[in-house]
Design a protein around this motif. Structure first.
Motif, short mmCIF file in Angstrom:
data_model
loop_
_atom_site.label_atom_id
_atom_site.label_comp_id
_atom_site.label_asym_id
_atom_site.label_seq_id
_atom_site.Cartn_x
_atom_site.Cartn_y
_atom_site.Cartn_z
N LEU A 14 50.24 34.98 0.42
CA LEU A 14 50.20 35.19 1.87
C LEU A 14 50.31 33.87 2.61
CD1 LEU A 14 47.34 37.84 2.25
CD2 LEU A 14 49.73 38.15 2.91
N VAL A 79 44.31 47.92 1.19
CA VAL A 79 44.53 46.77 2.07
C VAL A 79 45.91 46.18 1.82
CG1 VAL A 79 43.74 44.45 2.65
CG2 VAL A 79 42.08 46.26 2.25
N GLY A 82 48.91 48.07 3.31
CA GLY A 82 49.06 47.83 4.74
C GLY A 82 49.61 46.46 5.05
N GLN A 83 49.70 45.60 4.04
CA GLN A 83 50.15 44.24 4.26
C GLN A 83 51.52 43.96 3.67
OE1 GLN A 83 47.44 41.26 3.12
NE2 GLN A 83 45.90 41.92 4.55
N SER A 86 53.48 41.25 5.43
CA SER A 86 53.12 39.85 5.27
C SER A 86 53.53 39.27 3.93
CB SER A 86 51.61 39.68 5.43
OG SER A 86 51.22 40.04 6.72
N GLY A 107 51.46 40.11 13.97
CA GLY A 107 51.29 41.07 12.89
C GLY A 107 50.97 40.39 11.57
N ASP A 110 47.38 39.16 11.72
CA ASP A 110 46.46 40.30 11.68
C ASP A 110 46.32 40.85 10.27
OD1 ASP A 110 44.72 42.10 13.07
OD2 ASP A 110 46.29 43.62 12.99
N ASP A 111 47.45 40.97 9.55
CA ASP A 111 47.41 41.43 8.15
C ASP A 111 46.58 40.49 7.29
OD1 ASP A 111 49.08 43.55 8.74
OD2 ASP A 111 50.85 42.69 7.77
N THR A 112 46.79 39.21 7.48
CA THR A 112 46.09 38.20 6.68
C THR A 112 44.59 38.27 6.95
OG1 THR A 112 48.05 36.78 6.71
CG2 THR A 112 45.96 35.73 6.17
N ALA A 114 42.85 40.83 7.99
CA ALA A 114 42.31 42.07 7.41
C ALA A 114 42.06 41.90 5.92
CB ALA A 114 43.27 43.23 7.67
N PHE A 115 43.00 41.28 5.23
CA PHE A 115 42.84 41.06 3.79
C PHE A 115 41.64 40.15 3.51
CE2 PHE A 115 43.91 38.69 -0.13
CZ PHE A 115 43.89 39.76 -1.02
#
Length: 153
Positions: A14, A79, A82-83, A86, A107, A110-112, A114-115
C-alpha cells in the motif's frame, strides 16, 4: 489465516503504491503547490513503507512472534476486498480533471486508513501501536489536505 508477515506485506505494498502514485501524478499536473504537496506525501509514504519493512524484519528474526497471532482471515479479507483500488496502479489517462485526481487520492488515503485501523486492533505492543497510530494520523492529514484542496476549487 494470514500471517503477520502477510499483513505487513500488504501494508508495505500500500505504501509503495502510494509513493509511486504520488510521484507519477507529479508528471500529470502543472501546479507547483500540488507538485510540492505530492512530493512531500510521497516521501511520507516511503517512510511508512520503511517502518513496516523494519517491523516485518523484526518478525522474521523471531522477535514479536505474538504480534497479530490471532488475526482472523475473514476480517482481513473483508478489509482487503474493499481496498482493491489502493492495491492497483492509478491510470492517469482516465483522470481528466484536478478534482478527479484529488478524489482518487482521497479514496487511496481512506482505504489505507481503514486497513491500518483494523490492523491496529490486533497489536498489543504499546510502542508498535503508537507508531502505527502516528502513521494513521499522517494518512489522515494527507486526506484532509486533499479534501481542503478539493473544497478550494
Amino acid at each position: 489465516m494470514f500471517t503477520a508477515q502477510d499483513i505487513l506485506d500488504i501494508a508495505i505494498r500500500l505504501e509503495k503504491n502510494g509513493e509511486k502514485t504520488y510521484r507519477d501524478a507529479r508528471l500529470h499536473i502543472s501546479g507547483d503547490a500540488l507538485k510540492t504537496l505530492l512530493a512531500w506525501i510521497a516521501q511520507e509514504e516511503h517512510n511508512h513503507a520503511r517502518w513496516f519493512t523494519e517491523l516485518k524484519n523484526r518478525l522474521t528474526q523471531g522477535e514479536d512472534h505474538h504480534l497479530m497471532a490471532e488475526l482472523s482471515r475473514a476480517l482481513v479479507e473483508d478489509v482487503i476486498q474493499g481496498q482493491a483500488f489502493s492495491l492497483e496502479e492509478v491510470d492517469f489517462e482516465t483522470i481528466d480533471s484536478p478534482d478527479k485526481m484529488l478524489r482518487t487520492f482521497i479514496g487511496f488515503e481512506d482505504d489505507t486508513i481503514a486497513f491500518y485501523e483494523v490492523l491496529k486492533t490486533f497489536i498489543d505492543e504499546t510502542a508498535i501501536a503508537a507508531q502505527l497510530e502516528q502513521i494513521i494520523l499522517e494518512e489522515k492529514k494527507h486526506m484532509a489536505t486533499f479534501q481542503e484542496m478539493l473544497a478550494g476549487d
